[in-house]
Design an enzyme around this catalytic site. Structure first.
Site, short mmCIF file in Angstrom:
data_model
loop_
_atom_site.label_atom_id
_atom_site.label_comp_id
_atom_site.label_asym_id
_atom_site.label_seq_id
_atom_site.Cartn_x
_atom_site.Cartn_y
_atom_site.Cartn_z
N PRO A 1 0.62 -1.64 -0.13
CA PRO A 1 0.22 0.36 0.04
C PRO A 1 0.61 1.43 -0.06
O PRO A 1 1.65 1.38 0.87
CB PRO A 1 -0.84 0.46 1.68
CG PRO A 1 0.05 -1.00 2.09
CD PRO A 1 0.30 -1.88 1.62
N CYS B 1 3.96 3.07 8.68
CA CYS B 1 4.31 5.16 7.49
C CYS B 1 5.23 5.58 8.62
O CYS B 1 4.50 5.63 9.76
CB CYS B 1 2.97 5.32 7.62
SG CYS B 1 3.01 7.34 6.78
#
Length: 331
Positions: free
Chosen positions: A20, A104
C-alpha cells in the site's frame, strides 16, 4: 503448500503482494498490477479519523472492485476508538481483509501517534489491534517495521503479541522508522521471526526487492512466505509477471517493449479518468509518465509534453508518437 490468510484467502505457493503506497496504490494503478499477476493488493492507507468524520477523500479510498480480489483495506490512526469505528466502516465496503498500518514513517503520520509511532508503545498497539479484530468478521493483518530506531528493534515482540491476539498475517519492512527509506533494508530479523517456532501466521518481507534476481535470492535466503513489492512496481508493474515467470519456469522474460509500455500507460490513464474524472485523472497521471518510460534515451521532450497537456486526445496522440518513434527499441 499454499499460503493462506485466515480460512478463505488462498494466495498460492509463494505470493507477491503490492504494498500500500499513498498517492500510488489507487484503483487505476492496482488495475495494471493485477493484469501483471500480483496475488494480493491493498488500498492506499486510509485515515481512521477521516473515515469516521466522513471525509470525502478518505471515503473515496474505500472503492474496491471485484477483479481486484483478494484485496485489503488498510487503515491507520492514533486513537483506539477511531480505529474501531473505521474498521466497521471499512468492513462494509466489502474487502477480503482489514490491514493495520504500523509502519508509515512520514512525519505527519508518525509524529501524530499513528503508523510507525505505535512501535514506541507496543501495549497500545496490542490494544488497538484487539479493538480492530473485535470490530470485524474479516481477517485482520498488520504491516510494520523492525522498530522505531536501531536501539529499539522490537518487531519480534510485536509479531508474537499480535499473533497471540489473532492477526492472520504480518508484513515487515526491513527498516526502522528512523531510517525512513534510506540505506538498505535488513531482512535478517524477518527471517528470525519466520523461523521462530511460536510463529505460525504468514510472514511477508518488504523492502528493496526490485529485480528477479533479488526476489529469487531473498526467497531462498530469508525463507519468508511471500514478498511485498512497493516502489519497484511504480511505472513497472511487469515486475510481478517477471518474478512469477522465473519462479515457475526458471526462465527470464524479456523486458516490456515500447509498445507494451505505451499500452499499459494508456490503460492506467483511461482507468485514472474513469475513477477520478477528466481533470483530476489527467492531472494525477502526470506523476507516472517518467516512471513508465524510464531509461529511454532522449525522452525529456515527450515527458514535458505529457505533463502539460490538458486533454486525453492530445495525450493519446503523444503516446502514439512515442510508440512510433521508439517501437524498434527495448529498454
Amino acid at each position: 503448500m499454499s499460503v493462506k490468510i485466515g480460512e478463505h484467502i488462498d494466495l498460492g505457493e509463494f505470493p507477491l503482494l503490492l504494498a500500500p503506497m499513498e498517492d500510488v496504490s489507487d484503483p487505476p494503478f492496482r488495475f495494471v498490477c493485477k493484469q501483471n499477476g500480483v496475488d494480493m493488493m491493498y488500498t492506499e492507507f486510509i485515515s481512521s479519523e477521516g473515515l469516521i468524520r466522513d471525509a470525502a477523500k478518505s471515503r473515496k479510498k474505500l472503492d474496491i472492485f471485484e477483479y481486484e480480489r483478494p484485496i485489503g483495506i488498510q487503515i491507520f490512526g492514533s486513537e483506539i476508538e477511531s480505529m474501531r469505528g473505521a474498521t466497521e466502516i471499512s468492513s462494509q465496503a466489502g474487502p477480503d481483509l482489514i490491514d493495520i498500518n504500523y509502519g508509515c514513517p512520514v512525519k505527519n503520520v508518525a509524529c501524530r501517534g499513528a503508523g510507525a509511532s505505535l512501535l514506541q508503545d507496543i501495549d497500545k498497539m496490542v490494544a488497538m489491534t484487539k479493538a480492530v479484530i473485535e470490530s470485524t468478521n474479516l481477517p485482520v493483518t498488520v504491516k510494520t517495521r523492525l522498530g522505531w530506531d536501531d536501539s529499539t528493534k522490537n518487531v519480534d515482540e510485536v509479531a508474537e503479541r499480535l499473533q497471540d491476539i489473532g492477526i492472520k498475517a504480518l508484513s515487515i519492512h526491513g527498516r526502522t522508522r528512523a531510517q525512513m527509506y534510506k540505506g538498505e533494508a535488513d531482512w535478517t530479523m524477518i527471517r528470525d521471526i519466520k523461523k521462530n517456532p511460536r510463529i505460525h501466521i504468514p510472514i511477508f518481507g518488504n523492502g528493496d526487492v526490485d529485480s528477479v534476481d533479488k526476489a529469487a535470492a531473498w526467497r531462498k535466503e530469508y525463507a519468508v512466505d511471500g514478498i511485498m513489492i512497493g516502489r519497484a512496481s511504480i511505472g513497472y508493474p511487469w515486475i510481478f509477471r517477471e518474478i512469477k515467470h522465473f519462479f515457475a519456469t526458471g526462465e527470464r522474460l524479456e523486458g516490456p517493449t515500447i509498445e507494451e509500455r505505451v499500452e499499459v500507460c494508456r490503460t492506467h490513464l483511461t482507468k485514472s479518468i474513469e475513477w477520478k474524472g477528466d481533470k483530476l485523472g489527467i492531472f494525477e497521471m502526470r506523476r507516472h509518465y517518467s516512471n513508465y518510460f524510464k531509461g529511454i534515451p532522449d525522452f525529456k521532450e515527450y515527458r514535458m509534453k505529457l505533463v502539460t497537456l490538458q486533454t486525453i486526445e492530445e495525450i493519446q496522440e503523444v503516446l502514439e508518437e512515442i510508440k512510433d518513434k521508439f517501437e524498434l527499441e527495448t529498454v
